[in-house]
Write an enzyme that holds these catalytic residues in place. Sequence first.
Site, PDB file in Angstrom:
ATOM      1  N   HIS A 263       0.953  -1.287  -0.240  1.00  0.00           N
ATOM      2  CA  HIS A 263       0.081   0.100  -0.149  1.00  0.00           C
ATOM      3  C   HIS A 263       0.650   1.187   0.142  1.00  0.00           C
ATOM      4  O   HIS A 263       0.718   2.110  -0.987  1.00  0.00           O
ATOM      5  CB  HIS A 263      -1.012   0.122   0.920  1.00  0.00           C
ATOM      6  N   GLU A 264       1.698   1.282   1.039  1.00  0.00           N
ATOM      7  CA  GLU A 264       2.689   2.800   1.081  1.00  0.00           C
ATOM      8  C   GLU A 264       3.442   2.870  -0.177  1.00  0.00           C
ATOM      9  O   GLU A 264       3.977   3.675  -0.576  1.00  0.00           O
ATOM     10  CB  GLU A 264       3.531   2.582   2.372  1.00  0.00           C
ATOM     11  N   HIS A 267       1.678   4.477  -2.910  1.00  0.00           N
ATOM     12  CA  HIS A 267       1.915   5.906  -2.783  1.00  0.00           C
ATOM     13  C   HIS A 267       3.178   6.628  -3.217  1.00  0.00           C
ATOM     14  O   HIS A 267       3.431   7.249  -3.858  1.00  0.00           O
ATOM     15  CB  HIS A 267       1.651   6.455  -1.352  1.00  0.00           C
ATOM     16  N   GLU A 293      -4.648   7.889  -3.134  1.00  0.00           N
ATOM     17  CA  GLU A 293      -5.237   6.535  -2.606  1.00  0.00           C
ATOM     18  C   GLU A 293      -5.775   5.536  -3.738  1.00  0.00           C
ATOM     19  O   GLU A 293      -5.479   4.317  -3.441  1.00  0.00           O
ATOM     20  CB  GLU A 293      -6.454   6.943  -1.647  1.00  0.00           C
TER      21      GLU A 293
HETATM   22 ZN    ZN Z   1      -2.954   5.360   1.802  1.00  0.00          ZN
END
Ligand code: ZN
Length: 498
Positions: A263-264, A267, A293
């Site tokens: 997830h990170e 980003h 997101e």
């Molecule tokens: Zn996030």
Amino acid sequence: MSLEQTEKAFLDYLKEQNAYREAITLIQWDLRTKVPKKGVGQRSEVVGYLSQKLHQMQVSDKIKEFIDELKGKSTNEIIEKSILECEETYEKNRKIPETEFKEYVMLQSKGEAVWQEARDKADFAMFQPYLEKLVEYNKKFANYWGYKENIYDALLHNYEPGVTVKTLDEVFPKVRSSLSELLQKIETSSVRPNTELLHTHFPKKGQKDLSIEILNRMGYDWDAGRLDDTIHPFEITVNLNDVRITTRYDEQDFRMAVFGIIHEAGHALYEQNIDKKLEGTPLASGTSMGIHESQSLFWENFLGRNKIFWESHYDLFKKYAPSHFENVSLTDFYQAVNEVKPSFIRIEADELTYPLHIMVRYELEKALINGEIEVRDLPQLWNEKMEEYLGIKPQSDREGVLQDIHWAGGDFGYFPSYALGYMYAAQFEHKMRETVNIDQVIRSGDFSPIRQWMTNNIHQYGKMKKPLDILNDVTGEGLNPDYLIRYLTTKYQDIYQF
Ligand code: ZN
């Protein structure tokens, strides 16, 4: 001064602002990862001091002069758009009287501290007076900033410019009713994923090595980033060549770190692949919370929880995982990591019920800002909505209304971005399939064609394009929840066999 000279002076001024921003960011990273306990006080003071300096530059007479002299005159698109960004920040901050701004900043930090204690004690009454003030300030600010239809639009604008209550009120109910329907079918299905089999001692080192291998396949640039431990995981951009990620390891539940890191890194890939020409300007950043997101959720869910991903990567997983998993079949494993189960805590929610958590918060904060409900009624209203949307009722405010930090920091208008990002991600994925054979790319173990597509269509622009412009340019349409609904329906029909 000639136009060129003014432009040069403007860029130098931005560079100076950027020096403060970079220093603040690095200290924030340090505060959340490495700082020894006794160093926190002094370090926080330094951040406060530098933030004040940066703020002064953003609302200074000098920046106003640059705006007046350069706006609409520069032939350089980067300068022109930087001016517009600076103008927006300037106007936004100047509209708030200085005394109110100062009071609000103090209230935010006090609010977060009180919230922390109130949450630990599950004592909403303790936090209530602070939240009341925070809501009042946000209403006041929204009125200073202005809006066309709904006062909440002014706050939404801070996180997702272009998206309004009108849009959300069209889209969210549609998503909600589809998800509720799916949830009902799942609850009556005879398929019962067994998540117990995921909980075995999985040493941190193995989790980390596995995650690093996945990050390499995603194309995370280690020469422009690093991975560290923290309590609340985050991605942070010091500059475009220094984009860091963090995680927390739970040795009894690898999902926290492994999916969290993917997830990170989603980003981070966004930030690492912004065009370097934008470095040093306010455009060198993701364009909105929602688009950001969309990137993290794309990698975490559409790739990381994908069936083909696990078909082709379960062996890699087992290479680092404890031998326990030798006896866990791929089907059992895949079902377990995709279990749908309504839960109280948003950040622990599965991908299907997650948007419902967001809708609970959105509806409550919209009503608060519109003066339709009172802060003191929040705990009860929260529990009622959780029961209505997710079918479960929190037993304490700790697992209910007090769980998230956002309101304590005054972040109203933020939550919708999480659900928007999810819808954007589904729209992007659908479009990507037209030119990228996603399944084949995933099987190959080299995900660069996916990353490249994201960079070409989204990453490179930074803030040069607004979120809805990106969505329109890439997909040829506006916000459309059908893709997310279709994605979730197909996926969970397969898993729960209905
Ligand atoms: Zn996030």
